[in-house]
Each structure stands twice: as C-alpha cells, then as structure tokens.
Scaffold this active site. Structure first.
Site, PDB file in Angstrom:
ATOM      1  N   HIS A   1      -7.450  -0.707   5.903  1.00 23.34           N
ATOM      2  CA  HIS A   1      -7.058  -2.285   6.072  1.00 23.34           C
ATOM      3  C   HIS A   1      -7.176  -2.686   7.631  1.00 23.34           C
ATOM      4  O   HIS A   1      -7.432  -3.748   7.605  1.00 23.34           O
ATOM      5  CB  HIS A   1      -5.707  -2.222   5.580  1.00 23.34           C
ATOM      6  CG  HIS A   1      -5.604  -2.168   3.972  1.00 23.34           C
ATOM      7  ND1 HIS A   1      -5.808  -3.266   3.208  1.00 23.34           N
ATOM      8  CD2 HIS A   1      -4.790  -1.170   3.137  1.00 23.34           C
ATOM      9  CE1 HIS A   1      -5.667  -3.011   2.088  1.00 23.34           C
ATOM     10  NE2 HIS A   1      -4.923  -1.768   1.859  1.00 23.34           N
TER      11      HIS A   1
ATOM     12  N   SER B   1       0.739  -1.213  -0.028  1.00 25.23           N
ATOM     13  CA  SER B   1      -0.194  -0.051  -0.067  1.00 25.23           C
ATOM     14  C   SER B   1       0.745   1.279   0.078  1.00 25.23           C
ATOM     15  O   SER B   1       1.981   1.369   0.572  1.00 25.23           O
ATOM     16  CB  SER B   1      -0.909   0.123   1.311  1.00 25.23           C
ATOM     17  OG  SER B   1      -1.710  -1.133   1.286  1.00 25.23           O
TER      18      SER B   1
END
Length: 504
Positions: A434, A336
C-alpha cells in the site's frame, strides 16, 4: 564453470530419473508413448528427456535471418507441454535444469561480440549501433523462442504462468542453486510482464449474475477472509459491496487478481462489520449512505505472476470506476490484515528476555496490571505470563486482560509496521504494497479482526491505509525513492510511545 563432482552428480541424477521412469512405464502409465520417449535410451546413452529438448527447442536463427525464419511447427510446443505435464516434481526440476543450462545463451558468441564492440568504439556511430544490436540479439536464450511459441497455442499462456510458479517454488525451496534456473525465471517474468501489461487486461465487476465458474474461483482464491458458503459469497457481491477482477483474453474464465470493496458511510475500523454483518440480499442501496470505499481484501490468484504488478493497477482502476458511479465519494481506504505481527512479537519478547530488557516493553504501571491480571509474580514470571498470553487467543475472552494489553500491543504493532524495515522499506508485505501505491498509514484498529486467524496473525489488530488521491503520487515517490513512510498522528504517536518505553 561447473565442477566435475557437480557434473557427475547431475549425470547420476539423470540415470536415477531414467530408472524411475522405466519403473513407471512397467507399472503401466496412462500415456505409454510419453514414457517411451522419456525412459528409452536413444543414441549414445541420450535419454528421452534430452531427445525431447533437442527436438522441440529450435536453434536460434542467425542475426541476418532472425526475421525470415519460419516458425517451428505448433506440435513442438504441444509436445513440450504434454511431456512436462507428465513429469513429477523431481523430474520437472531435472527437466527445467537441462532446458535452462543447455539451451540458454551462447556465452562464447556473446564474449566474441563484446570484444568486437570494444574494437569498434573508434568507428562511426552506425557501425557501433549495429554491433550493439547484434550483441543484444545474441543475449537471447535459445529457449526463449520456445516459450514465445508456446504462448501462441491454446492454453499456452496459462501453461507458462504455471511453469513459472514451479520455477519460483524451486528457487524458494532451494531445490536448486543453479544460476541458470534464476535466469530462466527472469526470462519468464520479463515475458509475462509484457503479456500481462495493464493495457491488455480487462476489468470485470463480479456479480451474482456472473458465470458460476468465475464465482466459484472467486470463492476458492479468497486468501484474506475465507468465504464460508454460497450465501456468504452472494452477500460479498451484493448490496453495498463490490468485487472486481482483472482478466486476460489468453486465460478466459480465470481471474488474475481480485479486489473486494465495501461501500460504507465512514472508514471501517473492524472486519466483522463487513464480512459478518450484512444488509439483506434484496436491499436497495441508499446513495446517501455511501461515502467511503473500503478495500478489505485483495488476492493474487496466480503464483506464476509474482512480481508482475497487477494489484496496484487494479486499485487505481477501481477507484476510477467508483468515482464514476459515486461522484460524491471522497474517502478511499483499505482495512488490512497485519500478517507476521504475532510471530515478530514473539521473537521480540524472546530477544528482550535474553537481553534482560523485559521492563522496557511495558511501563511500570502496565507491568503491575499484567501481574494482577495473570496472578503472577513480578519479573520473569510476569514476563513469561505475557509471552504465553500473546501466544494464545484466550486473553481475547477477558475484558480485563484485553484492556491491560491494548496500549502495549498497539504501540508494538505501530512500531512493527512503521519502524521495522527490510532494505529501508517496510518489513510487512501488506504495508509495503500500500505504501508503494502512495497510501498513508492512517489508523490502527483494536479488536478489528476477532477471528481465530486474525488473533493468531496480528493479535486482532488491523490497519487502515488511507488513499488521499491528491497525495498518492507524491507519497509513492517519497517512499520508493527516499523510503519515507507517510503516517497519521495516531500512528506516529504510538511509534513515539514505543520508542520512549524501549529507549530507542
């Protein structure tokens, strides 16, 4: 209550909109009939805007006839959509304000029913429940019926998604502080959340054989790692890659949220190996080389669906798909970006300089290395040199500077992700996403994104959020309920170093 000056200002703005519409009509708009309704005074000074709304927003049926009233003609919905589509940005604001303000909840009726409900508390349960149901019905905004009927015409759902995008822009830009606009947003979100529930979505795998229109939109909507050309796109849906999207029957050919996955031997620590280095397009996948699934990009394509949970469900569905295709696969992780880290760091440097705490950011040895690498004097000159370096990408070209800055930037980034909070949750939006899904903040990666964009946003650092499937439910609950961030030893070690240096 709205103040008299506010009413006067609104009426003045309506007159301005009407005059502007008259001018547009004089210049010859493409659809004269639309502007005739909009610009011409009707009766007692009522504008076309008001007349349109009065005609297409049907009265809320009485409680007794709520299931027996015939639906309004489809032409009402089409007229509203056509008229709204003809307006410019400022006129849309006025139109939505009047819709939300004049065709919302009957507050007087709600108050009367609330009083009646209080009076019935000593009555039998059936009476109380009936009054509660009446009160619940009376809280329905009058315009909600119109929105519902718009959703039933062709293109209506997409229209409402885009309409909510306009409302969100009005709210975020503070073009209007009206509570009625916020209530309209809440009503739209509630309806869209119902229509776009996960059970009504279809999971599609995007391949090179998918319709060209879908492939083009996948390329256009990619918000994390821009697609350079058709060859690049072909590789991203080719061997050792997967691309999935949620679609909805009411919006054919329109991907709602898109997830790109790399199939690798180990958990990737840099994006270059995923988007820059590829196997040839005709390569046959070797199942023995596929041990991990790396979620390297997830993009929501519809601004109007903000706040409607889609991305987390997409990841969970994709995990099930991949487990079915590769039963031996046991590693699931994101790779990410860290948007906002560089700007946060610049703010922190300014704060520390203002407070005279520059020496707290780096160790004494690290400051000496910065001074030598930048040929600057101790103290303020070295601090300014550091701040200048962080604000550019030039240091990435120097192996020496990169080695000097790595330990400091890594622990600062770990603190930004783990320690910086908003209302107790992670400040970084990607981290928050997340962590809500139950992932673990697993590993920070140096030189993970060396693109100009990656360096500008996060000094080239990326992070893996690891999905341990037997822990995700527990992790999600701990984060959402107790604001606990599960993190690896690497991340916690970097956080500890930052706290020690910064004397936190």
């Amino acid at each position: 209550m709205i103040s008299h000056p506010a009413i006067w200002a609104f009426r003045s703005s309506v007159r301005c909109w009407r005059h502007r519409a008259v001018l547009k009509a004089a210049l010859g708009p493409p659809d004269v009939s639309v502007w005739r309704w909009y610009s011409s005074p009707i009766r007692d000074g009522v504008t076309g805007m008001e007349a349109i709304l009065a005609r297409v927003v049907a009265p809320l049926p009485t409680y007794e006839t709520r299931d027996k009233s015939p639906p309004p003609p489809e032409s009402n919905s089409l007229e509203f959509m056509h008229f709204y589509g003809s307006l410019d940005k400022d006129d849309k604001l006025g139109f939505l304000t009047r819709l939300a303000q004049d065709f919302g909840v009957d507050h007087k009726g709600v108050s009367e029913l609330a009083v009646k409900l209080l009076d019935t508390q000593l009555r039998d349960l059936a009476t109380i429940l009936q009054v509660e149901d009446r009160l619940r019905y009376s809280l329905t905004p009058r315009y909600k019926q119109l929105l519902y009927h718009i959703s039933r015409v062709e293109g209506g759902v997409k229209f409402l998604v885009d309409l909510r995008a306009d409302v969100l822009e009005i709210i975020s830009s503070k073009a209007s502080e009206s509570p009625h606009i916020r209530d309209l947003n809440g009503t739209l979100k509630s309806l869209l959340s119902e229509w776009f529930s996960v059970g009504l979505l279809r999971l599609e795998r995007i391949t090179w054989q998918s319709p060209c229109e879908i492939l083009q939109k996948i390329s256009q909507y990619e918000a994390v790692h821009p697609v350079r050309n058709w060859t690049d796109l072909k590789r991203r849906v080719g061997p050792y890659r997967r691309c999935y999207a949620f679609t909805h029957a009411a919006m054919p050919g329109e991907p709602l949220v898109v997830l790109h996955v790399a199939l690798t031997e180990d958990i990737s620590d840099n994006i270059q190996s995923i988007v820059r280095e590829f196997s040839t397009l005709d390569t046959e996948e070797d199942v023995n080389k596929i041990n991990a699934a790396i979620f390297y990009s997830i993009s929501s394509t519809q601004a109007g669906l903000q706040g409607v949970e889609l991305g987390n469900y997409l990841i969970k569905r994709v995990v099930r798909e991949l487990q079915s295709e590769f039963p031996h696969m046991g590693q699931f992780s994101s790779l990410s970006p860290i948007p906002g880290f560089s700007s946060w760091l610049q703010g922190l440097l300014s704060q520390y300089r203002k407070e005279g705490r520059g020496s707290d950011l780096l160790s004494e040895q690290e400051w000496k290395e910065v001074e030598q690498a930048t040929d600057s004097a101790p103290g303020t000159p070295a601090f300014e040199a550091l701040r200048k370096l962080v604000g550019t990408s030039e240091w990435m070209q120097s192996g020496r500077l990169s080695r000097v800055l790595e330990p400091a930037l890594m622990r600062l980034c770990a603190w930004y992700l783990y320690g910086e909070k908003r209302r107790g949750y992670a400040l970084n939006p990607v981290a928050n996403f997340h962590l809500q899904n139950g992932a673990t903040m697993w590993r920070l990666n140096w030189h993970a994104d060396t693109s100009p964009r990656g360096v500008a946003n996060s000094c080239g650092i990326m992070v893996n959020y690891r999905y341990f499937l037997n822990e995700t439910s527990t992790n999600s609950a701990l984060y959402l309920q107790n604001k606990v961030i599960p993190a690896s030893e690497q991340v916690l070690g970097l956080v500890s170093q930052f706290q020690k240096n910064s004397k936190l």
